[in-house]
Write a protein that holds these residues in place. Structure first.
Motif, PDB file in Angstrom:
ATOM      1  N   ARG A  90     -10.931   1.448 -12.325  1.00  0.00           N
ATOM      2  CA  ARG A  90     -11.153   0.959 -13.681  1.00  0.00           C
ATOM      3  C   ARG A  90     -11.141   2.150 -14.629  1.00  0.00           C
ATOM      4  N   VAL A  91     -10.615   1.952 -15.829  1.00  0.00           N
ATOM      5  CA  VAL A  91     -10.500   3.002 -16.833  1.00  0.00           C
ATOM      6  C   VAL A  91     -11.489   2.733 -17.957  1.00  0.00           C
ATOM      7  N   ARG A  92     -12.247   3.753 -18.323  1.00  0.00           N
ATOM      8  CA  ARG A  92     -13.164   3.653 -19.458  1.00  0.00           C
ATOM      9  C   ARG A  92     -12.486   4.238 -20.681  1.00  0.00           C
ATOM     10  N   GLU A  93     -12.291   3.403 -21.694  1.00  0.00           N
ATOM     11  CA  GLU A  93     -11.635   3.839 -22.903  1.00  0.00           C
ATOM     12  C   GLU A  93     -12.577   4.709 -23.736  1.00  0.00           C
ATOM     13  N   ALA A  94     -12.013   5.398 -24.730  1.00  0.00           N
ATOM     14  CA  ALA A  94     -12.820   6.237 -25.604  1.00  0.00           C
ATOM     15  C   ALA A  94     -13.849   5.417 -26.370  1.00  0.00           C
ATOM     16  N   THR A  95     -13.573   4.120 -26.551  1.00  0.00           N
ATOM     17  CA  THR A  95     -14.511   3.245 -27.250  1.00  0.00           C
ATOM     18  C   THR A  95     -15.711   2.874 -26.389  1.00  0.00           C
ATOM     19  N   GLY A  96     -15.662   3.176 -25.092  1.00  0.00           N
ATOM     20  CA  GLY A  96     -16.755   2.843 -24.193  1.00  0.00           C
ATOM     21  C   GLY A  96     -16.550   1.565 -23.423  1.00  0.00           C
ATOM     22  N   THR A  97     -15.440   0.872 -23.646  1.00  0.00           N
ATOM     23  CA  THR A  97     -15.158  -0.355 -22.899  1.00  0.00           C
ATOM     24  C   THR A  97     -14.372  -0.026 -21.636  1.00  0.00           C
ATOM     25  N   TRP A  98     -14.602  -0.837 -20.603  1.00  0.00           N
ATOM     26  CA  TRP A  98     -13.931  -0.653 -19.320  1.00  0.00           C
ATOM     27  C   TRP A  98     -12.781  -1.643 -19.194  1.00  0.00           C
ATOM     28  N   SER A  99     -11.654  -1.176 -18.650  1.00  0.00           N
ATOM     29  CA  SER A  99     -10.522  -2.059 -18.395  1.00  0.00           C
ATOM     30  C   SER A  99     -10.842  -3.004 -17.246  1.00  0.00           C
ATOM     31  N   ALA A 100     -10.021  -4.038 -17.103  1.00  0.00           N
ATOM     32  CA  ALA A 100     -10.149  -4.918 -15.942  1.00  0.00           C
ATOM     33  C   ALA A 100      -9.861  -4.112 -14.678  1.00  0.00           C
ATOM     34  N   PRO A 101     -10.492  -4.460 -13.570  1.00  0.00           N
ATOM     35  CA  PRO A 101     -10.245  -3.706 -12.335  1.00  0.00           C
ATOM     36  C   PRO A 101      -8.827  -3.885 -11.822  1.00  0.00           C
ATOM     37  N   GLN A 102      -8.247  -2.783 -11.372  1.00  0.00           N
ATOM     38  CA  GLN A 102      -6.992  -2.825 -10.630  1.00  0.00           C
ATOM     39  C   GLN A 102      -7.333  -2.758  -9.147  1.00  0.00           C
ATOM     40  N   VAL A 103      -6.783  -3.667  -8.354  1.00  0.00           N
ATOM     41  CA  VAL A 103      -7.130  -3.767  -6.943  1.00  0.00           C
ATOM     42  C   VAL A 103      -5.877  -3.529  -6.112  1.00  0.00           C
ATOM     43  N   THR A 104      -5.939  -2.527  -5.234  1.00  0.00           N
ATOM     44  CA  THR A 104      -4.832  -2.210  -4.335  1.00  0.00           C
ATOM     45  C   THR A 104      -5.296  -2.420  -2.904  1.00  0.00           C
ATOM     46  N   PRO A 105      -4.744  -3.405  -2.183  1.00  0.00           N
ATOM     47  CA  PRO A 105      -5.167  -3.598  -0.785  1.00  0.00           C
ATOM     48  C   PRO A 105      -4.715  -2.430   0.073  1.00  0.00           C
ATOM     49  N   THR A 106      -5.557  -2.018   0.991  1.00  0.00           N
ATOM     50  CA  THR A 106      -5.203  -0.919   1.889  1.00  0.00           C
ATOM     51  C   THR A 106      -4.601  -1.415   3.191  1.00  0.00           C
ATOM     52  N   GLY A 107      -4.725  -2.731   3.456  1.00  0.00           N
ATOM     53  CA  GLY A 107      -4.260  -3.257   4.732  1.00  0.00           C
ATOM     54  C   GLY A 107      -5.156  -2.900   5.887  1.00  0.00           C
ATOM     55  N   ALA A 108      -6.358  -2.359   5.586  1.00  0.00           N
ATOM     56  CA  ALA A 108      -7.290  -1.910   6.617  1.00  0.00           C
ATOM     57  C   ALA A 108      -8.543  -2.772   6.584  1.00  0.00           C
ATOM     58  N   PRO A 109      -9.165  -3.009   7.734  1.00  0.00           N
ATOM     59  CA  PRO A 109     -10.411  -3.782   7.750  1.00  0.00           C
ATOM     60  C   PRO A 109     -11.542  -2.995   7.087  1.00  0.00           C
ATOM     61  N   TRP A 110     -12.627  -3.700   6.761  1.00  0.00           N
ATOM     62  CA  TRP A 110     -13.785  -3.044   6.166  1.00  0.00           C
ATOM     63  C   TRP A 110     -14.548  -2.211   7.184  1.00  0.00           C
ATOM     64  N   SER A 111     -14.531  -2.615   8.431  1.00  0.00           N
ATOM     65  CA  SER A 111     -15.253  -1.883   9.466  1.00  0.00           C
ATOM     66  C   SER A 111     -14.468  -1.948  10.765  1.00  0.00           C
ATOM     67  N   GLY A 112     -14.877  -1.087  11.731  1.00  0.00           N
ATOM     68  CA  GLY A 112     -14.240  -1.069  13.038  1.00  0.00           C
ATOM     69  C   GLY A 112     -12.973  -0.241  13.049  1.00  0.00           C
ATOM     70  N   THR A 113     -12.174  -0.417  14.104  1.00  0.00           N
ATOM     71  CA  THR A 113     -10.930   0.333  14.263  1.00  0.00           C
ATOM     72  C   THR A 113      -9.993   0.070  13.088  1.00  0.00           C
ATOM     73  N   GLY A 114      -9.442   1.146  12.537  1.00  0.00           N
ATOM     74  CA  GLY A 114      -8.513   1.026  11.427  1.00  0.00           C
ATOM     75  C   GLY A 114      -9.155   1.051  10.064  1.00  0.00           C
ATOM     76  N   ALA A 115     -10.504   1.038  10.009  1.00  0.00           N
ATOM     77  CA  ALA A 115     -11.198   1.037   8.722  1.00  0.00           C
ATOM     78  C   ALA A 115     -11.189   2.420   8.095  1.00  0.00           C
ATOM     79  N   PRO A 116     -11.089   2.503   6.775  1.00  0.00           N
ATOM     80  CA  PRO A 116     -11.184   3.812   6.123  1.00  0.00           C
ATOM     81  C   PRO A 116     -12.568   4.428   6.326  1.00  0.00           C
ATOM     82  N   GLU A 117     -12.596   5.738   6.445  1.00  0.00           N
ATOM     83  CA  GLU A 117     -13.851   6.480   6.549  1.00  0.00           C
ATOM     84  C   GLU A 117     -14.166   7.062   5.182  1.00  0.00           C
ATOM     85  N   GLY A 118     -15.214   6.524   4.529  1.00  0.00           N
ATOM     86  CA  GLY A 118     -15.520   6.896   3.156  1.00  0.00           C
ATOM     87  C   GLY A 118     -15.819   8.363   2.963  1.00  0.00           C
TER      88      GLY A 118
END
Length: 824
Positions: A90-118
């Motif tokens: 999300r982008v915060r404009e100079a006015t202080g408002t936030w843009s709508a979220p952009q969502v990009t799927p990673t194709g990876a599960p949230w947990s377990g094998t194949g999950a991203p390591e934060g």
């Protein structure tokens, strides 16, 4: 072990030395002052709801147009991707408002094998506004961690995830430790980012294929990854790396990475371990089948097989990748021939087993003197390395290291290593034997590679580990440079602000912290004359032991408690703070519900600094004399100040006039002025400093005297005038007759002297003011003839009258260039 965490705002890049990893931060210009009367703004939430309960990865990047972008890995349930990890921005404009979220799927599960390591999450924004994101995922194959990336165009479009490389360990430990070895970290130099890795990190005793090119890198520029840059193996070709056939040998390396702040050089320091079995073989001193060849004598080459013995070596190496270079340096040994380390053996021959020394070895064999050499541990310990603030690579070798560093030998060899008739089955030559200290051991040794060098010098070895220093960072403020150093004072509980003005501030953020850990700096930012330092100590959970300290205009500190940023390894990619182009600080917390962002304000009304301290004139030192015709007045620098200079002058026959302030000498940005001096004058100077807080007092006065030339003096009979460029004014009065005089009437003075020639056989002169002798000067000095020497008698109270130089010696040369008549 001390922590090493992220730093920002133009401070030095450092290594997360406990893991050998670089940690980086963007440089941002300062535009105003931190508003210490304000507080952090209320939470601005990036995630609308918060289905995920596990920690997320979250970073901020300041875009060049003044906007702010938040990027995080989140659970996709709220975005239509159930149980999948998605990249949310999300982008915060100079006015202080936030843009709508952009969502990009990673194709990876949230947990377990194949999950991203934060904990492997890292981001970068270039000068055009492109954004790069990387992270690693858990592979189904133990010890393998594919590293993924996505990038955002200047138009705001995200790419699909792509694999950059596969990081590897030997899979011997749990995720937390192995992540520490493989964590990808972006190394930016300008708008180019480098990712560097080793193909295998042997955390325990994993074998390594030395035929591979183990050190690799890829560079990202303008949204595109370049091809891999591969090294040429773990060491030089031949016996330095490859074990001799037919033995099967385990080769192990544990690379540790560091990054240099000044230019972005990436260096890998690693341990190379080799191990092989040695068996007893026949030798010419005692062939098998001859007496006493059928009798086994322990530890002697008697040709009778004994228990298999082992040989083991460990060597330390370094490779470098410089920014802009398309190739790695050749691997280089860190301990080389010419060093004089301590030998760990007392019963092996001094020289290596080469043909030139073979008689020495046969003698030792016949005497039964060939027995066990250095002991060794089966598991190497990985060297740690970091670049210090001066650009030197400091290396701690917690293992044995040397050209043939750890050797275990019993019965071996029947031919020299370099014997052309020897074969792999009749000799043992695991490593390079070409050094006098061919069997050495190092326990907790330290090395230093100086900035500008690729290998240590021959004096770089330290018997003890290189000290693990407190981090220090020099930042430029409008009040002058400030050096910020962590872990200072009793117990390392304070932060030092070392100011260019010479006045230091040592600040303890919590005097009640009697038993906690040392204070560590995590981020440093600058705005106008202020320095903001984020710190941690003690526990890293919750808000305990964390804060923000601000050095106001270099003279006082204010503490703004706010909680931790980037403390332990587990938090490296979940909390972040950056500086916007208008000077404000922005903080994101990926651990807290809905991932809040808060801002810390600045003001366009900078805090008024105190008036500057009074500067000191450093030249002349007190009352000086010059024959140069001009003089450069100098004073010490006062950070953030300009300068005014004033002067007053007295001629040789008068008193001082009033103080004047030449227009060209007011509001100076330099710390010196050069000024012509009339002959026979005394000129005195003082200086003061100015800043926005006011004006200092005037400094103490310092004076410079220009002598009268001898041509302005009345000469008695018996003097001869000699000419030459070596003399003051181009000429001198010469005599060897006693009682000859030079005089000047009407002088006003407090000190007198001569400009003269000195030599081993020169004469003596007396100086008079009126009828009173005020001093005697001997011109016989040194072993050589020296012209234009200024020689003074001690100062006296103010006097006036006729000044005379009277020759007191007989038949000795006296050459006088000039007369010093000083009003101070």
């Amino acid at each position: 072990m001390r922590r090493r965490t992220t730093l920002a705002a133009g401070v030095a890049l450092t290594a997360l030395a406990a893991l050998g990893m670089p940690v980086l931060g963007p440089a941002t210009p300062a535009l105003a002052s931190f508003d210490v009367e304000a507080q952090w703004t209320d939470n601005e939430y990036v995630v609308a709801t918060d289905t995920a309960t596990a920690p997320k990865a979250a970073n901020l990047e300041a875009l060049p147009d003044g906007r702010l972008i938040a990027v995080l890995l989140a659970r996709g349930d709220d975005y239509g991707f159930a149980a999948e990890t998605v990249l949310v921005s999300r982008v915060r404009e100079a006015t202080g408002t936030w843009s709508a979220p952009q969502v990009t799927p990673t194709g990876a599960p949230w947990s377990g094998t194949g999950a991203p390591e934060g904990r492997t999450f890292d981001t970068f924004a270039d000068s055009s506004g492109r954004v790069l994101v990387v992270w690693a995922v858990r592979s189904a194959t133990s010890g393998q961690w594919p590293v993924m990336s996505v990038s955002r165009t200047t138009a705001g479009t995200w790419s699909a995830p792509q694999e950059v490389y596969v990081a590897k360990t030997d899979g011997a430990y749990g995720d937390s430790l192995e992540i520490g070895f493989i964590t990808p970290r972006l190394v930016p130099v300008g708008d180019t980012v480098t990712l560097a890795w080793s193909t295998t990190t042997a955390v325990s005793n994993g074998s390594i294929d030395t035929s591979t090119n183990p050190f690799r890198a890829r560079r990202w520029t303008a949204g595109t990854w370049g091809s891999e840059i591969a090294s040429s193996g773990y060491g030089a070709a031949g016996q330095d790396v490859a074990p001799l056939a037919p033995d099967s040998t385990r080769v192990q390396a544990d690379p540790g990475r560091a990054v240099r702040a000044s230019d972005g050089r990436i260096s890998f320091v690693y341990t190379l371990v080799k191990h092989r079995t040695i068996r007893t073989i026949a030798h010419p001193l005692n062939p098998v089948g001859t007496s006493p060849g059928d009798v086994n004598v322990a530890n002697v080459w008697d040709g009778v097989p004994e228990t298999d013995n082992a040989a083991h070596t460990e060597t330390a190496w370094v490779v470098h990748l410089d920014p802009g270079s398309g190739s790695w340096s050749a691997p280089m040994k860190l301990v080389r021939s010419g060093h004089v380390p301590t030998s760990c053996v007392t019963n092996l021959p001094t020289n290596p087993p080469l043909v030139a020394h073979w008689a020495e070895w046969k003698t030792a064999s016949a005497a039964g003197e060939l027995s066990t050499g250095c002991g060794y541990a089966e598991e190497s310990k990985r060297p740690s390395a970091y670049y210090d603030s001066g650009g030197d690579l400091q290396i701690t070798l917690d293992h044995r290291s040397g050209p043939s560093s750890t050797i275990v030998l019993n019965q071996f060899l029947d031919k020299a290593c370099d014997d052309p008739g020897a074969t792999n089955s009749t000799r043992f030559c695991l490593d390079d034997w070409g050094t006098p200290a061919w069997a050495v051991t190092w326990n907790d040794a330290g090395l230093r590679i100086e900035a500008g060098n690729d290998q240590p010098g021959l004096d770089a070895i330290q018997q003890t580990p290189a000290p693990f220093p407190a981090q220090e960072f020099t930042v430029a403020t409008t009040a002058g440079n400030v050096r910020v150093v962590e872990a200072q004072g009793t117990g390392g509980k304070s932060i030092l602000f070392d100011r260019a003005s010479g006045t230091d501030v040592t600040w303890n953020p919590d005097p009640s912290n009697a038993t906690g850990d040392e204070v560590d700096i995590t981020h440093v930012f600058v705005d106008d004359g202020d320095v903001a330092v984020f710190y941690t100590y003690g526990t890293e959970s919750g808000g305990e032991g964390c804060g923000l300290g601000i050095l106001l205009d270099g003279h006082s500190t204010v503490d703004h408690y706010f909680g931790c940023v980037s403390g332990s390894l587990a938090q490296v990619a979940q909390r972040d703070v950056v500086q916007l182009t208008d000077g404000r600080l922005a903080r994101i917390d990926g651990y807290a519900s809905q991932t809040p962002v808060r801002l810390f304000a600045v003001t366009d009304q900078p805090t008024t600094p105190p008036p500057p301290p009074v500067p000191s004139v450093t030249a002349p030192a007190a009352v000086g004399v010059t024959t140069a015709g001009s003089h450069t007045v100098r004073w010490n620098a006062v950070p953030g100040a300009s300068y005014d200079v004033r002067m007053r002058r007295a001629a040789w026959n008068g008193s001082f006039g009033g103080l004047t302030q030449p227009a060209a000498w007011q509001g100076l940005g330099t710390t010196s002025v050069t000024h012509a001096l009339p002959r026979g004058s005394t000129t005195c100077y003082s200086v003061r400093a100015r800043n926005s807080g006011g004006t200092s007092g005037w400094s103490s006065e310092r004076c410079m005297v220009a002598p009268l030339d001898q041509t302005s003096l009345a000469r008695s009979a018996g003097w001869t005038v000699v000419s030459g460029g070596a003399y003051y004014g181009g000429s001198a009065a010469l005599t060897n007759q006693q009682a000859r005089t030079l005089a000047r009437t009407g002088a006003s003075l407090r000190r007198v002297g001569v400009v003269a020639t000195t030599c081993p056989t020169c004469g003596v002169v007396d100086l008079y003011v009126g009828a009173q002798r005020v001093g005697r000067i001997r011109l016989a000095r040194g072993t050589a003839v020296r012209h234009r020497q200024v020689l003074l008698v001690p100062a006296f109270s103010a006097r006036s009258g006729k000044v005379r130089v009277v020759v007191a010696s007989r038949n000795r040369a006296v050459r006088i260039d000039g007369l010093v008549v000083a009003a101070r």
